[in-house]
Motif scaffolding. Structure first.
Motif: not given
Length: 294
Positions: A62-64, A83-105
């Protein structure tokens, strides 16, 4: 084998990242207190401009994430979560995913990879954002991650692995179990305050309208939240509290039944006896002399 693309390859200024050599400590991972929640990687990426990662087949942990400032996007399958400030999220195991920072903030994120037998007790497969609304809660989360870093900067001992497992559990409990501000929190606060109010006024004949006025709530809303959280209507709940107090007085004092009725706000002792029998199943006198328990 994981597949990913990464825009930023030379790290982020001020970043912290620890990857455990799990193969070298496999015997620790089998320990009953460690295998409940077992950390493999942990990190902090501050102001992570151009941060991007993609894993088309997911990973076995899992990725928290906990976003301390800025914003970014997490995509899990066809779904997108911002996700914004003070948000939490968990990516499940084996789930295809990608994540990236917003360019302006671009976000600053605390993150941890983990697995374990206790993971099933948390809603990690729900893919939902949890927002922390108070400064105390955000400080606790950052404190818990700091504990992980401090312990992992030390020796890789079994005791430290057990400690890490406990801290991981606290991070997940802080996210998913601890009360959050919101409608459910407000409803529970109302219920708790009303029940305390009922206890203080067991010797009175309260009505739904009186309680509603006292707490500035409509009778229909009061009835709805009581049914939701206690499975009882408010006045039924109040009668049950009175009955429990009556049972206590019948067994622990020498008061006459009419005196107990009066102490609980009943002017008619016969009406009190009927209400008591309706709730308990026997009359006050039978309860007083028998081996009954409510």
């Amino acid at each position: 084998m994981e597949t990913y693309n990464e825009w930023k390859k030379d790290g982020f200024k001020g970043e912290r990242m620890i990857v455990l050599p799990t193969e070298s400590f496999q015997e620790y991972a089998e320990h009953p207190q460690v295998k409940r929640l077992y950390l493999t990687d942990v990190g902090f990426f501050p102001h992570a401009a151009h941060h991007y990662r993609e894993r088309k087949a997911g990973i076995e942990e899992y990725i928290f994430f906990y976003c301390t400032e800025g914003s970014g996007t997490i995509e899990v399958g066809p779904h997108k979560y911002i996700l914004h400030e003070n948000d939490a999220f968990c990516i499940p195991r084996y789930a295809p995913h990608c994540y990236y920072a917003h360019s302006d903030d671009p976000w600053s994120i605390l993150w941890v990879h983990f697995k374990g037998t206790d993971a099933c007790y948390f809603p990690l497969e729900d893919c939902r954002i949890v927002h922390f609304t108070t400064e105390h809660a955000t400080n606790r989360m950052q404190f818990l991650f700091d504990l992980l870093f401090r312990v992992l900067d030390g020796n890789y001992t079994l005791g430290n692995f057990i400690y890490i497992s406990q801290v991981l559990s606290l991070i997940l409990a802080e996210t998913y179990d601890r009360e959050k501000k919101g409608s459910a929190y407000e409803q529970n606060r109302h219920i708790s305050n009303i029940i305390r109010y009922m206890y203080r006024h067991l010797g009175e004949s309260l009505t739904l309208e009186q309680i509603s006025r006292e707490f500035d709530l409509s009778p229909s809303y009061l009835n709805a939240i009581f049914q939701k959280h206690t499975q009882h209507a408010p006045m039924s709940f109040f009668i049950n509290l009175k009955t429990k107090q009556a049972c206590k007085l019948l067994r622990t004092t020498d008061l006459y039944i009419y005196e107990i009725a009066q102490s609980l706000g009943y002017t008619d002792p016969y009406y009190f006896s009927r209400q008591f029998k309706k709730t308990v199943g026997v009359s006050p006198k039978e309860y007083q002399k028998g081996e009954y328990f409510l």
